[in-house]
Motif scaffolding. Structure first.
Motif, PDB file in Angstrom:
ATOM      1  N   VAL A  20     -11.834   8.371  -0.630  1.00 51.76           N
ATOM      2  CA  VAL A  20     -10.712   8.007  -1.678  1.00 51.76           C
ATOM      3  C   VAL A  20      -9.523   7.681  -0.743  1.00 51.76           C
ATOM      4  O   VAL A  20      -8.771   6.651  -1.208  1.00 51.76           O
ATOM      5  CB  VAL A  20     -10.558   9.077  -2.648  1.00 51.76           C
ATOM      6  N   LYS A  21      -9.289   8.241   0.129  1.00 55.89           N
ATOM      7  CA  LYS A  21      -8.030   7.949   1.040  1.00 55.89           C
ATOM      8  C   LYS A  21      -7.955   6.581   1.745  1.00 55.89           C
ATOM      9  O   LYS A  21      -7.257   5.965   1.525  1.00 55.89           O
ATOM     10  CB  LYS A  21      -7.852   9.236   1.802  1.00 55.89           C
ATOM     11  N   GLU A  22      -9.407   6.288   2.143  1.00 57.54           N
ATOM     12  CA  GLU A  22      -9.422   5.103   3.004  1.00 57.54           C
ATOM     13  C   GLU A  22      -9.423   3.847   1.989  1.00 57.54           C
ATOM     14  O   GLU A  22      -8.961   2.955   1.998  1.00 57.54           O
ATOM     15  CB  GLU A  22     -10.949   4.965   3.460  1.00 57.54           C
ATOM     16  N   GLN A  23     -10.069   4.121   0.796  1.00 59.26           N
ATOM     17  CA  GLN A  23     -10.008   3.060  -0.362  1.00 59.26           C
ATOM     18  C   GLN A  23      -8.521   2.745  -0.752  1.00 59.26           C
ATOM     19  O   GLN A  23      -8.299   1.584  -0.882  1.00 59.26           O
ATOM     20  CB  GLN A  23     -10.901   3.600  -1.477  1.00 59.26           C
ATOM     21  N   THR A  24      -7.850   3.819  -0.983  1.00 55.16           N
ATOM     22  CA  THR A  24      -6.462   3.528  -1.680  1.00 55.16           C
ATOM     23  C   THR A  24      -5.583   3.143  -0.458  1.00 55.16           C
ATOM     24  O   THR A  24      -4.719   2.486  -0.655  1.00 55.16           O
ATOM     25  CB  THR A  24      -5.810   4.894  -2.293  1.00 55.16           C
ATOM     26  N   ASP A  25      -5.676   3.728   0.800  1.00 57.24           N
ATOM     27  CA  ASP A  25      -5.090   2.972   1.988  1.00 57.24           C
ATOM     28  C   ASP A  25      -5.282   1.501   1.882  1.00 57.24           C
ATOM     29  O   ASP A  25      -4.632   0.634   2.224  1.00 57.24           O
ATOM     30  CB  ASP A  25      -5.374   3.461   3.199  1.00 57.24           C
ATOM     31  N   LEU A  26      -6.416   1.042   1.936  1.00 57.13           N
ATOM     32  CA  LEU A  26      -7.063  -0.605   1.840  1.00 57.13           C
ATOM     33  C   LEU A  26      -6.365  -1.063   0.683  1.00 57.13           C
ATOM     34  O   LEU A  26      -5.737  -2.394   0.798  1.00 57.13           O
ATOM     35  CB  LEU A  26      -8.507  -0.610   1.900  1.00 57.13           C
ATOM     36  N   ILE A 129      -1.218   8.491  -4.464  1.00 55.97           N
ATOM     37  CA  ILE A 129      -2.283   8.992  -4.713  1.00 55.97           C
ATOM     38  C   ILE A 129      -3.103   9.139  -3.145  1.00 55.97           C
ATOM     39  O   ILE A 129      -3.653   9.963  -2.855  1.00 55.97           O
ATOM     40  CB  ILE A 129      -3.391   7.758  -5.505  1.00 55.97           C
ATOM     41  N   SER A 130      -2.889   8.150  -2.301  1.00 56.37           N
ATOM     42  CA  SER A 130      -3.441   8.273  -0.932  1.00 56.37           C
ATOM     43  C   SER A 130      -2.660   9.345  -0.238  1.00 56.37           C
ATOM     44  O   SER A 130      -3.420  10.170   0.493  1.00 56.37           O
ATOM     45  CB  SER A 130      -2.903   6.779  -0.283  1.00 56.37           C
TER      46      SER A 130
END
Length: 149
Positions: A20-26, A129-130
């Protein structure tokens, strides 16, 4: 809303939180790129609007340099300062009179500024969110660390 997001995140595993963190950072990075592109386009349109204003003040028959590219100019003569070609994108140009061209630029600038404000809101939400996912992930990893020793 923040508490419900955190509650949902606490139910996820460490691997899921990391994803989730990687996706929202992207997504935040992509939104930042879009914001930069909108900022650049707005600046270009503001420069075009200023150029239209300067052009409208020049008399008919005035000798000037005409830009063919960003670094190539050729000499030209201004025939009718009230008629201009407006680049509407993808290589298409439309002939407009000066008030119509100025109005076109202003409408595009206002649209870009509106889109910019909306993207800033979305980017801010994605960033929070991230950040929240990162905090929950750190807490989960701390809980797991003592049991691993």
């Amino acid at each position: 809303m923040a508490m419900s997001v955190r509650g949902e995140m606490e139910k996820l595993s460490a691997e899921q939180l990391k994803a989730v963190k990687e996706q929202t950072d992207l997504e935040v990075n992509l939104l930042q790129d879009s914001l930069n592109n909108i900022r650049t386009a707005t600046t270009r349109l503001e420069l075009a609007s200023s150029a239209l204003h300067d052009l409208s003040l020049r008399p008919t028959g005035k000798k000037t340099l005409v830009p063919l590219t960003a670094s190539l100019y050729v000499p030209g003569t201004l025939q009718d300062p009230d008629q201009v070609l407006v680049d509407v994108g993808t290589g298409y140009f439309i002939e407009k009179n000066m008030p119509q061209a100025k109005d076109y630029c202003e409408r595009k600038i206002n649209l870009l500024k509106s889109n910019f404000e909306q993207l800033v809101e979305v980017a801010s939400k994605k960033k929070s969110i991230s950040d929240e996912a990162g905090l929950v992930l750190q807490a989960k990893l701390k809980q797991m660390a003592p049991t691993a020793q």
